[in-house]
Design a protein around this motif. Structure first.
Motif, PDB file in Angstrom:
ATOM      1  N   GLN A 327       0.865  -1.021  -0.080  1.00 57.08           N
ATOM      2  CA  GLN A 327      -0.096  -0.039  -0.107  1.00 57.08           C
ATOM      3  C   GLN A 327       0.701   1.195  -0.126  1.00 57.08           C
ATOM      4  O   GLN A 327       1.833   1.233   0.660  1.00 57.08           O
ATOM      5  N   SER A 330      -1.137   3.849   4.934  1.00 60.34           N
ATOM      6  CA  SER A 330      -2.056   3.470   5.870  1.00 60.34           C
ATOM      7  C   SER A 330      -2.519   4.518   6.690  1.00 60.34           C
ATOM      8  O   SER A 330      -1.940   5.423   7.083  1.00 60.34           O
ATOM      9  N   THR A 357      -4.947   1.690   2.912  1.00 53.66           N
ATOM     10  CA  THR A 357      -5.868   1.111   3.939  1.00 53.66           C
ATOM     11  C   THR A 357      -5.989   1.530   5.332  1.00 53.66           C
ATOM     12  O   THR A 357      -5.061   2.537   5.799  1.00 53.66           O
ATOM     13  N   ILE A 359      -6.563   1.353   9.096  1.00 53.96           N
ATOM     14  CA  ILE A 359      -6.318   0.623  10.525  1.00 53.96           C
ATOM     15  C   ILE A 359      -7.434   1.033  11.432  1.00 53.96           C
ATOM     16  O   ILE A 359      -6.949   2.041  12.311  1.00 53.96           O
ATOM     17  N   GLN A 371       0.383  -3.431  11.799  1.00 55.06           N
ATOM     18  CA  GLN A 371      -0.516  -3.690  10.826  1.00 55.06           C
ATOM     19  C   GLN A 371      -0.094  -2.828   9.631  1.00 55.06           C
ATOM     20  O   GLN A 371       0.108  -3.423   8.365  1.00 55.06           O
ATOM     21  N   ALA A 372       0.364  -1.580   9.654  1.00 55.44           N
ATOM     22  CA  ALA A 372       0.937  -0.797   8.515  1.00 55.44           C
ATOM     23  C   ALA A 372       1.983  -1.644   7.808  1.00 55.44           C
ATOM     24  O   ALA A 372       2.146  -1.564   6.687  1.00 55.44           O
ATOM     25  N   ASP A 375       0.640  -4.465   5.865  1.00 56.75           N
ATOM     26  CA  ASP A 375       0.162  -3.906   4.628  1.00 56.75           C
ATOM     27  C   ASP A 375       1.109  -3.474   3.570  1.00 56.75           C
ATOM     28  O   ASP A 375       0.927  -3.189   2.488  1.00 56.75           O
ATOM     29  N   SER A 377       2.782  -0.684   3.966  1.00 59.91           N
ATOM     30  CA  SER A 377       2.742   0.752   3.506  1.00 59.91           C
ATOM     31  C   SER A 377       3.897   1.426   3.534  1.00 59.91           C
ATOM     32  O   SER A 377       4.814   1.330   4.416  1.00 59.91           O
ATOM     33  N   LEU A 380       2.452   6.453   6.555  1.00 59.00           N
ATOM     34  CA  LEU A 380       1.638   6.229   7.782  1.00 59.00           C
ATOM     35  C   LEU A 380       1.031   7.464   7.988  1.00 59.00           C
ATOM     36  O   LEU A 380       1.760   8.638   8.210  1.00 59.00           O
TER      37      LEU A 380
END
Length: 431
Positions: A327, A330, A357, A359, A371-372, A375, A377, A380
RNA sequence: GUGAGUGUAGCUCAAGGGCAGAGCACUGGUCUGUGGCUCCAGGGGUUGGGGGUUCGAAACCCCUCACUCACCCCA
């Protein structure tokens, strides 16, 4: 726990992407050769397959998934594509006897067999058929298409086997001679071959029982029985392949397991596949279209087993790369006020062509970071009360740890920044 | 349809009649809205399922299911 039915292969990420990428490699080659795609149904009236494939074949005898619907009609999950494609072509009047029609299909097929390496109960085929006024050159062209896929993927250990099964005139003569020979040697044959002498004598040539081999080796060869037309057909195909420098081996005992084949038949076999070594096969069928109540014209085609193709490409290291799901950005919203803002930002960033995305479930910032990372990413965005109050977005570059503030309105400067970094990455993919 | 081999944590695998374990992954702490590294801690399992033998079974026996490979057949 309910598990997948036997012989079904679930494709989990990133397998499905690799599979689809490989499929589109094959599709491209068919498209370049002029085959137009059709969409075939997953199930057909079972009579279609019993009439086309042949009652005495294993596919029809014991491998079809049969069912009745509530109206009592008998259906079968398609065990192959050719019959289905011909039914479609006939029903929609796509076959013009004086011309040729090129069609292709792709999709899952179903056979109730014991699963094994390269053999599944639901397996995927891509196939192509040439219908109408076909010539030996059209057979060659089919082989050229398959060979080009083989070349493109650098498939290991592949051999092309060719045979000619004769035509409506010479095949019966050969068949008679073969039956006569087999009947004279009944005692030396296995039980299956004894039965097949009466039901489907050509299939005896395919038998692998060691005791049958000496008899089969001395059996009459179809090549010697070809009539003038079939012999010329065969020689044309062979010399055509030689001209193209496509290596092949003539195998007079190559008998395809479907009854409808005539004239040229072929198999692409790889020694890198284990027991189920044929990854593509096909041939010509003179009577089949007429048999299915279409115009009385021949056709020729092939099918490629996608799972087998995939195994080979994997061995060769030529599987196409799956798409990059990483991504661009995020967004972690903190607090109820930030959530709707995050949602609208996601929509705006995506419509600007970026991947983004949200979160939403993170109770701690650290979870959000993890999580980022998962993904993939690069950037952020953490949105809390401060950011909302100042109408400012602080974007963190997860690679450099750099934090840059951007105005919330308009978003253009933020979008441009992400784009410039992303495009830079594309130019030099070293990281 | 027939045969052989294998089923232990999310994944890869130990333990071969006597407490069910490791690595990776996951969660938390170290580190309150700033991640990766380190160190520490934690959650996780009817040992595929059922039955039997035994004081005691993941292990031995039977049945069953699944996976893998081969026969067969095919793409």
């Amino acid at each position: 726990m309910i598990h997948a039915p036997r012989g079904i292969k679930d494709r989990i990420p990133p397998e499905e992407d690799r599979f689809l990428a490989l499929l589109s490699v094959a599709e491209e080659h068919l498209q370049k050769a002029g085959f137009k795609k059709v969409g075939l149904p997953i199930f057909e009236l079972s009579a279609l397959f019993t009439r086309s494939i042949g009652l005495e074949t294993d596919i029809v005898e014991k491998e079809m998934y049969l069912f009745e619907d509530k109206g009592g009609e008998r259906f079968a999950l398609r065990p192959e594509g050719t019959a289905s494609l011909l039914r479609l072509a006939i029903q929609h009047h796509l076959i013009e006897p004086a011309r040729i029609t090129r069609l292709s299909y792709q999709g899952p097929m179903f056979r109730h067999e014991r699963p094994q390496a390269g053999r599944l109960r639901q397996f995927h085929q891509i196939g192509a058929e040439i219908l109408g006024a076909i010539t030996p050159q059209d057979n060659i062209d089919l082989l050229v298409v398959i060979d080009s896929i083989s070349q493109k993927l650098n498939l290991p250990g592949t051999t092309l086997f060719i045979n000619n099964m004769g035509c409506a005139r010479c095949r019966p003569v050969f068949r008679e001679a073969l039956v006569e020979y087999l009947e004279a040697h009944q005692s030396g044959l296995c039980v299956t071959c004894q039965k097949r002498t009466a039901t489907n004598p050509l299939r005896v040539l395919d038998c692998k029982v060691p005791d049958c081999q000496p008899i089969i080796e001395k059996a009459p060869s179809i090549i010697d029985f070809l009539c003038e037309t079939s012999r010329i057909h065969h020689e044309t195909v062979c010399s055509g392949l030689r001209n193209l420098s496509i290596p092949f081996t003539v195998n007079p005992r190559l008998v395809r397991g479907l009854d409808y084949y005539t004239e040229t038949t072929f198999e692409f076999v790889s020694d890198a596949l284990g027991s189920q070594s044929t990854w593509a096969a096909g041939g010509q069928y003179d009577g089949l279209i007429g048999q299915l109540e279409g115009p009385d014209v021949p056709g020729a085609g092939f099918a490629i087993g996608m799972e087998r193709l995939s195994l080979l490409a994997e061995k060769a290291g030529t599987l196409p790369l799956p798409p990059d799901y990483s991504q661009d950005i995020s967004i972690i919203p903190l607090g109820d006020l930030a959530v709707p803002l995050a949602q609208s930002l996601l929509r705006d960033l995506r419509s600007a062509g970026l991947s983004a995305t949200g979160i939403f479930g993170a109770t701690k910032i650290k979870q959000g970071f993890k999580q980022a990372e998962r993904d993939g990413s690069r950037f952020l965005l953490i949105i809390g009360e401060d950011e909302i109050a100042k109408k400012e977005l602080v974007v963190k570059d997860l690679l450099t740890s750099e934090q840059i503030p951007f105005p919330l309105f308009p978003l253009t400067s933020l979008i441009d920044h992400i784009r410039s970094v992303r495009d830079l990455k594309k130019v030099s993919p070293i990281s």
